[in-house]
Every structure is written in C-alpha cells, then in structure tokens.
Design a protein around this motif. Sequence first.
Motif, PDB file in Angstrom:
ATOM      1  N   ALA A  84      -5.641 -14.050 -10.243  1.00  0.00           N
ATOM      2  CA  ALA A  84      -5.395 -13.401  -9.217  1.00  0.00           C
ATOM      3  C   ALA A  84      -5.250 -11.907  -9.238  1.00  0.00           C
ATOM      4  N   THR A  85      -4.958 -11.304 -10.615  1.00  0.00           N
ATOM      5  CA  THR A  85      -4.798 -10.080 -10.626  1.00  0.00           C
ATOM      6  C   THR A  85      -5.830  -9.398 -11.605  1.00  0.00           C
ATOM      7  N   ARG A  86      -6.857 -10.288 -11.889  1.00  0.00           N
ATOM      8  CA  ARG A  86      -8.153  -9.705 -12.774  1.00  0.00           C
ATOM      9  C   ARG A  86      -8.791  -8.730 -12.160  1.00  0.00           C
ATOM     10  N   PHE A  87      -8.813  -8.475 -10.849  1.00  0.00           N
ATOM     11  CA  PHE A  87      -9.352  -7.345 -10.206  1.00  0.00           C
ATOM     12  C   PHE A  87      -8.208  -6.900  -9.196  1.00  0.00           C
ATOM     13  N   ARG A  88      -7.983  -5.620  -9.160  1.00  0.00           N
ATOM     14  CA  ARG A  88      -6.834  -5.337  -8.057  1.00  0.00           C
ATOM     15  C   ARG A  88      -7.537  -4.514  -6.859  1.00  0.00           C
ATOM     16  N   GLU A  89      -6.861  -4.442  -5.921  1.00  0.00           N
ATOM     17  CA  GLU A  89      -7.311  -3.637  -4.646  1.00  0.00           C
ATOM     18  C   GLU A  89      -7.881  -2.381  -4.977  1.00  0.00           C
ATOM     19  N   GLY A  90      -7.391  -1.577  -6.059  1.00  0.00           N
ATOM     20  CA  GLY A  90      -7.490  -0.373  -6.534  1.00  0.00           C
ATOM     21  C   GLY A  90      -8.876  -0.209  -7.204  1.00  0.00           C
ATOM     22  N   GLU A  91      -9.330  -1.396  -7.659  1.00  0.00           N
ATOM     23  CA  GLU A  91     -10.830  -1.599  -8.049  1.00  0.00           C
ATOM     24  C   GLU A  91     -11.986  -2.125  -6.935  1.00  0.00           C
ATOM     25  N   GLN A 146     -27.470   1.355 -13.361  1.00  0.00           N
ATOM     26  CA  GLN A 146     -26.169   1.386 -12.561  1.00  0.00           C
ATOM     27  C   GLN A 146     -25.247  -0.096 -12.503  1.00  0.00           C
ATOM     28  N   PHE A 147     -25.968  -1.158 -12.475  1.00  0.00           N
ATOM     29  CA  PHE A 147     -25.505  -2.518 -12.599  1.00  0.00           C
ATOM     30  C   PHE A 147     -24.930  -2.846 -13.930  1.00  0.00           C
ATOM     31  N   ARG A 148     -25.645  -2.629 -14.751  1.00  0.00           N
ATOM     32  CA  ARG A 148     -24.988  -2.483 -16.084  1.00  0.00           C
ATOM     33  C   ARG A 148     -23.925  -1.598 -16.590  1.00  0.00           C
ATOM     34  N   TYR A 149     -23.746  -0.478 -15.903  1.00  0.00           N
ATOM     35  CA  TYR A 149     -22.762   0.565 -15.766  1.00  0.00           C
ATOM     36  C   TYR A 149     -21.564  -0.258 -15.410  1.00  0.00           C
ATOM     37  N   TRP A 150     -21.580  -0.668 -13.921  1.00  0.00           N
ATOM     38  CA  TRP A 150     -20.533  -1.151 -13.443  1.00  0.00           C
ATOM     39  C   TRP A 150     -20.124  -2.332 -14.021  1.00  0.00           C
ATOM     40  N   ALA A 151     -21.012  -3.455 -14.437  1.00  0.00           N
ATOM     41  CA  ALA A 151     -20.538  -4.381 -15.134  1.00  0.00           C
ATOM     42  C   ALA A 151     -19.646  -4.367 -16.486  1.00  0.00           C
ATOM     43  N   ARG A 152     -20.008  -3.143 -17.104  1.00  0.00           N
ATOM     44  CA  ARG A 152     -19.224  -3.034 -18.343  1.00  0.00           C
ATOM     45  C   ARG A 152     -17.829  -2.247 -17.824  1.00  0.00           C
ATOM     46  N   GLU A 153     -17.838  -1.474 -16.920  1.00  0.00           N
ATOM     47  CA  GLU A 153     -16.632  -0.758 -16.119  1.00  0.00           C
ATOM     48  C   GLU A 153     -15.572  -1.902 -15.908  1.00  0.00           C
ATOM     49  N   LEU A 154     -15.983  -2.952 -15.249  1.00  0.00           N
ATOM     50  CA  LEU A 154     -15.446  -4.097 -14.400  1.00  0.00           C
ATOM     51  C   LEU A 154     -15.010  -5.192 -15.738  1.00  0.00           C
ATOM     52  N   GLY A 155     -15.438  -4.848 -16.910  1.00  0.00           N
ATOM     53  CA  GLY A 155     -15.109  -5.991 -17.879  1.00  0.00           C
ATOM     54  C   GLY A 155     -15.906  -7.277 -17.884  1.00  0.00           C
ATOM     55  N   LEU A 156     -17.320  -7.068 -17.160  1.00  0.00           N
ATOM     56  CA  LEU A 156     -17.774  -8.436 -16.960  1.00  0.00           C
ATOM     57  C   LEU A 156     -19.091  -8.674 -18.048  1.00  0.00           C
ATOM     58  N   THR A 178     -19.575  -9.333 -22.187  1.00  0.00           N
ATOM     59  CA  THR A 178     -18.964  -9.758 -23.444  1.00  0.00           C
ATOM     60  C   THR A 178     -18.430  -8.512 -24.111  1.00  0.00           C
ATOM     61  N   ASP A 179     -19.023  -7.366 -24.418  1.00  0.00           N
ATOM     62  CA  ASP A 179     -18.633  -6.202 -25.113  1.00  0.00           C
ATOM     63  C   ASP A 179     -17.266  -5.615 -24.390  1.00  0.00           C
ATOM     64  N   ALA A 180     -17.531  -5.481 -23.170  1.00  0.00           N
ATOM     65  CA  ALA A 180     -16.464  -4.800 -22.419  1.00  0.00           C
ATOM     66  C   ALA A 180     -15.134  -5.790 -22.468  1.00  0.00           C
ATOM     67  N   ARG A 181     -15.447  -6.992 -22.321  1.00  0.00           N
ATOM     68  CA  ARG A 181     -14.159  -7.864 -22.500  1.00  0.00           C
ATOM     69  C   ARG A 181     -13.387  -7.901 -23.915  1.00  0.00           C
ATOM     70  N   VAL A 182     -14.188  -7.778 -24.957  1.00  0.00           N
ATOM     71  CA  VAL A 182     -13.726  -7.617 -26.100  1.00  0.00           C
ATOM     72  C   VAL A 182     -12.950  -6.310 -26.162  1.00  0.00           C
ATOM     73  N   ARG A 183     -13.577  -4.877 -25.776  1.00  0.00           N
ATOM     74  CA  ARG A 183     -13.017  -3.638 -25.413  1.00  0.00           C
ATOM     75  C   ARG A 183     -11.622  -3.526 -24.920  1.00  0.00           C
ATOM     76  N   ILE A 184     -11.510  -4.475 -23.735  1.00  0.00           N
ATOM     77  CA  ILE A 184     -10.229  -4.332 -23.118  1.00  0.00           C
ATOM     78  C   ILE A 184      -9.180  -5.471 -23.382  1.00  0.00           C
ATOM     79  N   GLY A 185      -9.662  -6.281 -24.292  1.00  0.00           N
ATOM     80  CA  GLY A 185      -8.687  -7.409 -24.832  1.00  0.00           C
ATOM     81  C   GLY A 185      -8.748  -8.734 -23.957  1.00  0.00           C
TER      82      GLY A 185
END
Length: 161
Positions: free
Chosen positions: A66-73, A127-137, A139-146
């Motif tokens: 439910a809170t993986r993504f928030r309204e602020g995102e 741009q798509f890859r940038y936003w995927a990283r920004e949103l933690g989508l 593998t690398d981004a998920r590891v980075r944000i825990g």
Amino acid sequence: MPARRTNNALNIPAGLKILPPKTALAVAKDAEIGGLGLDWSARPDLLDADGLALWDDLAERFAQQATRFREGEREAVIAYCCWWSAFAAAQRDLMTRGPVVEGRSDMDRGRMVKNPASVAMREASQQFRYWARELGLTTDARVRIGLADQGEPNDDDNPFA
C-alpha cells in the motif's frame, strides 16, 4: 468448563493486546514523507493507452504494498509511464517505417536518412531508465534503497522439503 480469563472489560483473552490506532502524529509523519499510499484507481488523464497499460500493470504489481509508492510520488510515476509511452510510440514508428526514411528537408530530399524515431526512442529510453531508478524499479535501485529482492528459497535449509 471455566471461563477464559480476560485482561479487561472488553473480554479480550489474556495475552492478547489491541494496538492503539495510529496517532495523529504518525499520520502527520506519513504525510510529511510523501503522503499516504498512492491511489492507483485515480488514473491520470494525460496518459495514452500505452501509459495507462503500464499504470495498470504497476497498480496490480504493487497492490499488496500500500505505501510502496505514496501520493507525493504520483508525478514521478506518471513521468515513468509517459516516457514508456514515448518509447513505445517511437518503437512502433521504427517497426513500421524502418531505421531509414526518405528525407523531408530541402537538403535531404531524394535521399534516405536515419529515422528520427530512433533518436526519440533513445531519449525516451534514457528518461525511462532514469525514472525507473528514481522509483526503485530496477534491481540496483532496490538494493540502494534497501528493498533487496529475496533470493530463491534454498531447499537445503528447509527440513520439510
């Protein structure tokens, strides 16, 4: 048979606790860090069919978080979906017209030039890859944000396997 012991007048069995509801402070803290969970049912009007298809896929994929993504995102998720849509449109153009097309400018008339959709596709993919990283989508981004992926279960550790 004797009655079960309870810990208060609400007849709650001994040993069980009712946790207090979230305090106003906790709700305010949630709002401070991006608001409550993203309302996936409020589909953005500006997305085309490709963007909405991705939006719906994300909604289904993250329905249990439910809170993986928030309204602020919300705007970031919309940007992610928009760039996917731009990528898909450019890819369709490349598939339809090919990697080279007839030139349209005065200088290029009568000769074949690189399809401009390839440039649009490259920009959209960046741009798509940038936003995927920004949103933690990724593998690398998920590891980075825990949010590291759980590995495959190991049957050697399971005594019942």
